[in-house]
Design a protein around this motif. Structure first.
Motif, short mmCIF file in Angstrom:
data_model
loop_
_atom_site.label_atom_id
_atom_site.label_comp_id
_atom_site.label_asym_id
_atom_site.label_seq_id
_atom_site.Cartn_x
_atom_site.Cartn_y
_atom_site.Cartn_z
N GLU A 140 0.84 -1.21 0.00
CA GLU A 140 0.00 0.00 0.00
C GLU A 140 0.87 1.25 0.00
OE1 GLU A 140 -3.61 2.08 2.61
OE2 GLU A 140 -2.51 0.38 3.43
N GLN A 141 1.92 1.27 0.81
CA GLN A 141 2.82 2.42 0.87
C GLN A 141 3.54 2.62 -0.46
OE1 GLN A 141 5.37 1.66 4.25
NE2 GLN A 141 3.61 1.26 5.58
N PHE A 142 3.93 1.53 -1.08
CA PHE A 142 4.61 1.59 -2.38
C PHE A 142 3.69 2.24 -3.41
CE2 PHE A 142 5.56 -0.29 -6.52
CZ PHE A 142 6.93 -0.09 -6.62
N LEU A 143 2.44 1.81 -3.46
CA LEU A 143 1.50 2.38 -4.43
C LEU A 143 1.21 3.84 -4.12
CD1 LEU A 143 -1.03 -0.60 -4.72
CD2 LEU A 143 0.74 0.07 -6.36
N ALA A 144 1.14 4.18 -2.85
CA ALA A 144 0.90 5.58 -2.47
C ALA A 144 2.01 6.48 -3.00
CB ALA A 144 0.78 5.70 -0.96
N ALA A 145 3.23 5.97 -3.01
CA ALA A 145 4.35 6.75 -3.54
C ALA A 145 4.21 6.99 -5.03
CB ALA A 145 5.67 6.03 -3.24
N ALA A 146 3.39 6.17 -5.70
CA ALA A 146 3.13 6.33 -7.13
C ALA A 146 1.82 7.07 -7.38
CB ALA A 146 3.08 4.97 -7.81
N ASP A 147 1.27 7.70 -6.32
CA ASP A 147 0.02 8.45 -6.41
C ASP A 147 -1.17 7.58 -6.78
OD1 ASP A 147 1.22 10.91 -5.72
OD2 ASP A 147 1.86 11.21 -7.79
N ILE A 148 -1.15 6.36 -6.30
CA ILE A 148 -2.28 5.46 -6.47
C ILE A 148 -2.98 5.33 -5.12
CG2 ILE A 148 -2.97 3.08 -6.99
CD1 ILE A 148 -0.46 3.05 -8.88
N GLU A 149 -4.27 5.61 -5.11
CA GLU A 149 -5.03 5.58 -3.87
C GLU A 149 -5.53 4.17 -3.60
OE1 GLU A 149 -8.98 7.64 -1.78
OE2 GLU A 149 -8.35 8.23 -3.81
N VAL A 150 -5.20 3.66 -2.44
CA VAL A 150 -5.67 2.33 -2.05
C VAL A 150 -6.91 2.50 -1.18
CG1 VAL A 150 -5.10 0.21 -0.83
CG2 VAL A 150 -3.35 1.37 -2.19
N ILE A 151 -8.04 2.06 -1.70
CA ILE A 151 -9.31 2.22 -1.01
C ILE A 151 -9.47 1.20 0.11
CG2 ILE A 151 -11.83 2.23 -1.33
CD1 ILE A 151 -10.41 4.50 -2.76
#
Length: 241
Positions: A140-151
Motif C-alpha cells: 500500500e505504501q509503495f502504491l501511495a508513492a506512485a500516487d495510487i489511492e488504495v481504497i
C-alpha cells in the motif's frame, strides 16, 4: 535466417507458481519465450527481513548471469514483495542494478503493477493480498508513492509462498471477490506465488471490474520490454487496453 523469438528471462524466488509462465507462453501463442530462472530463497517467509534477502543485488545478479545461456532481450524480477519491500526508490534502484548486471532492460513485478495501472488510467484500487497484514501495508505504501489511492486492503495472513502456490481456483476467486470495494476501480492480487494465468477472464467476470494479478502484470511488462505487442484477448482488461 528466421528471426529469434523474443525472450524475457524470469527471475523467480523459490518454487510455488513458476509454472504460470509456460502457461502464459501458450496463451500468447508461443510468440515470446519466458524462461524461468529460480533465485535463492534462504527462507520462505512473508516477513520483511526475508523479503529483503530475496531481492539482494548479488542474488539477482547471479540469476541474471544464469540466464545468459538463453540470451534474453530483457529480464523481469518476478517477485512483488521482494521488490516493494525496498520502497519506491529502492525498487527502481533494484531494477537499474539488475539491468546493469544483465546487460539488457529489466523491471520488477511491483514496478509493472504501477505501469499497468497507469496504462489503464486507474488511480483507485483495492488490494486483495495473501500476505500478512504488515507486508500488505508495505505494498500500500509503495502504491501511495506512485500516487495510487488504495481504497481497501484485505489480508489473508498466509506466511509462505509455497502455501499460496497450492491455493485453488475457487480460493483465488473468493479472495478477489471478498477483497473488492465499490469505490475501487480495480482489484490487485499482488503475490507471484498465486496461480492466475488461466483464470484472468473468470476473475474479471466475477467482480465486474479489472483485476490485475502479479504474474499477469509481470508478463505484460515482459512484452513491453521486448517491444512486443501487449494486445491480446483472453488475458483480462490489461491486455485489451
Amino acid at each position: 535466417m528466421s528471426k529469434q523469438l523474443p525472450t524475457v528471462g524470469i527471475l523467480y524466488p523459490g518454487y510455488s507458481a513458476e509454472d504460470d509462465f509456460p502457461r502464459f507462453e501458450s496463451l500468447l501463442d508461443n510468440e515470446i519465450a519466458l524462461p524461468v530462472q529460480h533465485t535463492l530463497m534462504n527462507e520462505d517467509a512473508h516477513r520483511l527481513d526475508a523479503l529483503l534477502d530475496w531481492g539482494r543485488p548479488e542474488t539477482l545478479s547471479a540469476g541474471a548471469a544464469a540466464l545468459q545461456t538463453v540470451s534474453p532481450d530483457a529480464v523481469m524480477w518476478a517477485c512483488t514483495s521482494g521488490s516493494f519491500a525496498y520502497g519506491w526508490d529502492g525498487a527502481h534502484d533494484q531494477a537499474a542494478q539488475l539491468a546493469e548486471s544483465a546487460g539488457v532492460p529489466a523491471s520488477s513485478t511491483s514496478l509493472a503493477f504501477v505501469d499497468a495501472l497507469r496504462s489503464l488510467r486507474i488511480r483507485k484500487v483495492a488490494i486483495a493480498a495473501t500476505y500478512p497484514a504488515d507486508v500488505a501495508a508495505l505494498f500500500e505504501q509503495f502504491l501511495a508513492a506512485a500516487d495510487i489511492e488504495v481504497i481497501r486492503v484485505s489480508s489473508h495472513e498466509i506466511f509462505t509462498a509455497a502455501e499460496v502456490g497450492t491455493l485453488s481456483r475457487e480460493r483465488l476467486l473468493d479472495i478477489a471477490q471478498s477483497g473488492d470495494d465499490a469505490f475501487a476501480d480495480a482489484i490487485l492480487l499482488p503475490d507471484t506465488a498465486f496461480h492466475t494465468a488461466g483464470h484472468l477472464e473468470a476473475l474479471e467476470t466475477q467482480v465486474g471490474k479489472p483485476v490485475l494479478t502479479a504474474n499477469q502484470v509481470t508478463v505484460w511488462q515482459a512484452l513491453r520490454l521486448a517491444r512486443t505487442s501487449t494486445r491480446r484477448d483472453g488475458l483480462g482488461s490489461l491486455f485489451r487496453a
